[in-house]
Design a protein around this motif. Structure first.
Motif, PDB file in Angstrom:
ATOM      1  N   MET A   1       2.105   3.319  -4.657  1.00 12.31           N
ATOM      2  CA  MET A   1       2.348   4.757  -4.676  1.00 12.31           C
ATOM      3  C   MET A   1       3.253   5.155  -5.837  1.00 12.31           C
ATOM      4  O   MET A   1       3.857   6.225  -5.822  1.00 12.31           O
ATOM      5  CB  MET A   1       2.964   5.206  -3.355  1.00 12.31           C
ATOM      6  CG  MET A   1       2.053   5.034  -2.146  1.00 12.31           C
ATOM      7  SD  MET A   1       0.502   5.961  -2.238  1.00 12.31           S
ATOM      8  CE  MET A   1       1.104   7.631  -2.025  1.00 12.31           C
TER       9      MET A   1
ATOM     10  N   GLU B   1      -5.116   9.398   4.352  1.00 14.32           N
ATOM     11  CA  GLU B   1      -5.793   9.173   3.075  1.00 14.32           C
ATOM     12  C   GLU B   1      -5.661  10.399   2.166  1.00 14.32           C
ATOM     13  O   GLU B   1      -5.393  10.273   0.971  1.00 14.32           O
ATOM     14  CB  GLU B   1      -7.270   8.846   3.298  1.00 14.32           C
ATOM     15  CG  GLU B   1      -8.024   8.526   2.010  1.00 14.32           C
ATOM     16  CD  GLU B   1      -9.491   8.251   2.230  1.00 14.32           C
ATOM     17  OE1 GLU B   1     -10.030   8.691   3.272  1.00 14.32           O
ATOM     18  OE2 GLU B   1     -10.108   7.606   1.368  1.00 14.32           O
TER      19      GLU B   1
ATOM     20  N   LYS C   1      -0.520  10.925  -4.976  1.00 15.59           N
ATOM     21  CA  LYS C   1      -0.822  10.130  -6.164  1.00 15.59           C
ATOM     22  C   LYS C   1      -1.311  11.001  -7.307  1.00 15.59           C
ATOM     23  O   LYS C   1      -0.924  10.822  -8.469  1.00 15.59           O
ATOM     24  CB  LYS C   1      -1.897   9.084  -5.845  1.00 15.59           C
ATOM     25  CG  LYS C   1      -1.403   7.860  -5.107  1.00 15.59           C
ATOM     26  CD  LYS C   1      -2.561   6.875  -4.943  1.00 15.59           C
ATOM     27  CE  LYS C   1      -2.141   5.624  -4.210  1.00 15.59           C
ATOM     28  NZ  LYS C   1      -3.266   4.669  -4.068  1.00 15.59           N
TER      29      LYS C   1
ATOM     30  N   ALA D   1       4.901   9.593  -3.034  1.00 14.78           N
ATOM     31  CA  ALA D   1       4.598   8.834  -4.255  1.00 14.78           C
ATOM     32  C   ALA D   1       5.747   9.039  -5.223  1.00 14.78           C
ATOM     33  O   ALA D   1       6.491  10.030  -5.133  1.00 14.78           O
ATOM     34  CB  ALA D   1       3.285   9.298  -4.882  1.00 14.78           C
TER      35      ALA D   1
ATOM     36  N   LYS E   1      -2.084  10.618   0.809  1.00 14.50           N
ATOM     37  CA  LYS E   1      -1.857   9.674  -0.282  1.00 14.50           C
ATOM     38  C   LYS E   1      -2.567  10.106  -1.551  1.00 14.50           C
ATOM     39  O   LYS E   1      -1.986  10.042  -2.652  1.00 14.50           O
ATOM     40  CB  LYS E   1      -2.328   8.274   0.134  1.00 14.50           C
ATOM     41  CG  LYS E   1      -1.418   7.584   1.128  1.00 14.50           C
ATOM     42  CD  LYS E   1      -1.886   6.164   1.396  1.00 14.50           C
ATOM     43  CE  LYS E   1      -0.905   5.413   2.262  1.00 14.50           C
ATOM     44  NZ  LYS E   1      -1.328   4.009   2.475  1.00 14.50           N
TER      45      LYS E   1
ATOM     46  N   ALA F   1       2.813  11.605   3.213  1.00 14.65           N
ATOM     47  CA  ALA F   1       2.852  10.468   2.281  1.00 14.65           C
ATOM     48  C   ALA F   1       3.755  10.824   1.111  1.00 14.65           C
ATOM     49  O   ALA F   1       3.930  12.000   0.773  1.00 14.65           O
ATOM     50  CB  ALA F   1       1.459  10.102   1.783  1.00 14.65           C
TER      51      ALA F   1
ATOM     52  N   GLU G   1       0.819  -1.214   0.000  1.00 14.56           N
ATOM     53  CA  GLU G   1       0.000   0.000   0.000  1.00 14.56           C
ATOM     54  C   GLU G   1       0.853   1.264   0.000  1.00 14.56           C
ATOM     55  O   GLU G   1       0.499   2.265  -0.614  1.00 14.56           O
ATOM     56  CB  GLU G   1      -0.934   0.005   1.218  1.00 14.56           C
ATOM     57  CG  GLU G   1      -2.140  -0.899   1.086  1.00 14.56           C
ATOM     58  CD  GLU G   1      -3.064  -0.473  -0.046  1.00 14.56           C
ATOM     59  OE1 GLU G   1      -3.306   0.735  -0.200  1.00 14.56           O
ATOM     60  OE2 GLU G   1      -3.514  -1.354  -0.797  1.00 14.56           O
ATOM     61  N   ASP G   2       1.987   1.216   0.689  1.00 10.77           N
ATOM     62  CA  ASP G   2       2.829   2.407   0.833  1.00 10.77           C
ATOM     63  C   ASP G   2       4.012   2.438  -0.127  1.00 10.77           C
ATOM     64  O   ASP G   2       4.805   3.379  -0.092  1.00 10.77           O
ATOM     65  CB  ASP G   2       3.355   2.499   2.271  1.00 10.77           C
ATOM     66  CG  ASP G   2       2.240   2.762   3.271  1.00 10.77           C
ATOM     67  OD1 ASP G   2       1.256   3.407   2.904  1.00 10.77           O
ATOM     68  OD2 ASP G   2       2.367   2.302   4.423  1.00 10.77           O
TER      69      ASP G   2
END
Length: 405
Positions: free
Chosen positions: A218, A291, A298, A387, A294, A385, A213-214
């Motif tokens: 990403m 959330e 993204k 990406a 992220k 977060a 997920e991370d």
């Protein structure tokens, strides 16, 4: 944590590997990889979210439910995707051949394919390649397996790391492939890891799922999610640490190492995006929720207009704000600060969503780097977060305009 340079999968005790040419690819390029544990092992996997799942994905999804997994076999050049019942039969025949060659149960085998969609596997070549690959299994360190899984990749992607858990040395080693059809929630990417950590199958699955997920989820190169994506980790439990069966301190150490390996492989994939000239990292800071952090990261890394601007070394910050605006993240678009950073320096170009009076030449020089970081401060909370992606160049169209030829 210690990075073990110039070592690959079979640095892990009781792991044997091979990477050979089966003839599927032209010019005798390596195109088939076998990864085998001499002792019983457990495996965990995360698979593509695309509804058009390739035959190897369908078959491996079923097999990974079994407690033991001892072999992973990967072919490149032909994806065995969108191939109907014949494709499924070819996948089953592949598994049967591996089973006979290694004298293990069919249920203990994971198969993976990557390459052109819609083509049937040339089974005569595949079967003979499997026999050759199984006979060639070796403990001798080699990057041949990483070479054999490449398609349009321009370099091999591999990493090996050591750490200590419960007074024992644990090793995680991984290889990956991916260059195009890369998008969050997996892409035309395969990642295979092996480890000697003593861990239950259930905790291994949890660790991998959360890590994906991370990391792999990403990254984005072009917004396409493929039919064949897999991340698989195989653990043969030979480190002799106290078994990890819950989220204790040992689990946290293992998860930290697993994340490190997956982040590095994910960044290699993003850096090797088809036609890419630079790796792009988007760091979103001070979001209201994880959330939102992220979603924001993204959205920016996936923005084709932002990617084009980065290719041209153009600080077109409006495209970043635009991407944040449609990200569906919880944020105040009037409070955003933006920084651009590379080895050549760091500069703030936007404050409270308004352009600052920055030096265009300096910014262009910072952007003219092989690795660029966009730092986006949402000033709304304390969640962060990251990406990863790449720029979008003329060569991306050239490569994908003639992919089958």
């Amino acid at each position: 944590m210690k990075i073990i340079k110039d070592k690959s999968l079979n640095y892990v005790p009781h792991i044997l590997t091979s990477g050979i040419s089966s003839g599927v690819k032209r010019k005798n390029k390596k195109d088939l990889c076998v990864i085998y544990s001499e002792v019983e092992a457990v495996a965990a996997g995360v698979f593509t979210t695309n509804k058009a799942k390739a035959a190897p994905v369908i078959l491996s999804l079923e097999n990974i439910k079994n407690y033991n997994t001892q072999a992973i076999v990967i072919n490149s050049g032909v994806a065995n995707a969108c191939t109907g019942e014949i494709g499924l039969k070819n996948g089953k025949d592949t598994i049967e051949c591996i089973s006979k060659c290694l004298n293990i149960k069919k249920e203990e085998i994971i198969i993976e394919s990557t390459g052109i969609i819609g083509k049937q596997l040339p089974m005569e070549l595949i079967i003979e390649g499997i026999k050759k690959g199984c006979k060639s299994l070796s403990k001798e360190n080699s990057l041949d397996p990483a070479e054999a899984i490449k398609t349009t990749d321009t370099f091999v992607k591999a990493i090996t790391v050591e750490e200590e858990i419960d007074g024992k040395t644990i090793i995680i080693s991984g290889i990956a492939k991916g260059s195009g059809m890369i998008h969050p929630n997996m892409a035309t990417m395969l990642s295979n890891l092996v480890t000697n950590v003593n861990i239950t199958k259930e905790m291994l699955q949890k660790a991998l799922k959360d890590s994906v997920e991370d990391t792999y989820n990403m990254i984005s190169v072009d917004g396409d999610t493929s039919t064949n994506d897999m991340v698989v980790v195989l653990s043969n439990k030979t480190a002799n640490n106290k078994i990890i069966d819950c989220e204790n301190e040992d689990y946290k150490i293992f998860k930290k190492v697993l994340d490190y390996v997956n982040v590095n492989l994910a960044k290699m994939i993003a850096k090797d995006g088809e036609g890419a000239t630079k790796l792009v990292e988007v760091n979103v800071e001070n979001a209201k929720t994880i959330e939102s952090a992220k979603k924001s990261a993204k959205s920016v890394v996936c923005s084709n207009l932002t990617k084009c601007a980065l290719f041209g070394n153009d600080a077109n910050w409006g495209r970043i704000i635009c991407a944040l605006g449609y990200s569906k993240a919880e944020l105040d678009v009037e409070k955003v600060d933006v920084y651009i950073k590379s080895l050549k320096g760091k500069i703030k170009i936007v404050e409270d969503s308004v352009e600052l009076n920055f030096d265009e030449d300096k910014v262009k020089d910072i952007l003219n780097s092989k690795e660029v970081i966009l730092i986006i401060d949402l000033k709304s909370g304390d969640k962060n977060a990251s990406a990863w992606g790449c720029d979008l160049s003329y060569d991306y169209v050239k490569i994908n305009g003639s992919y089958r030829s």
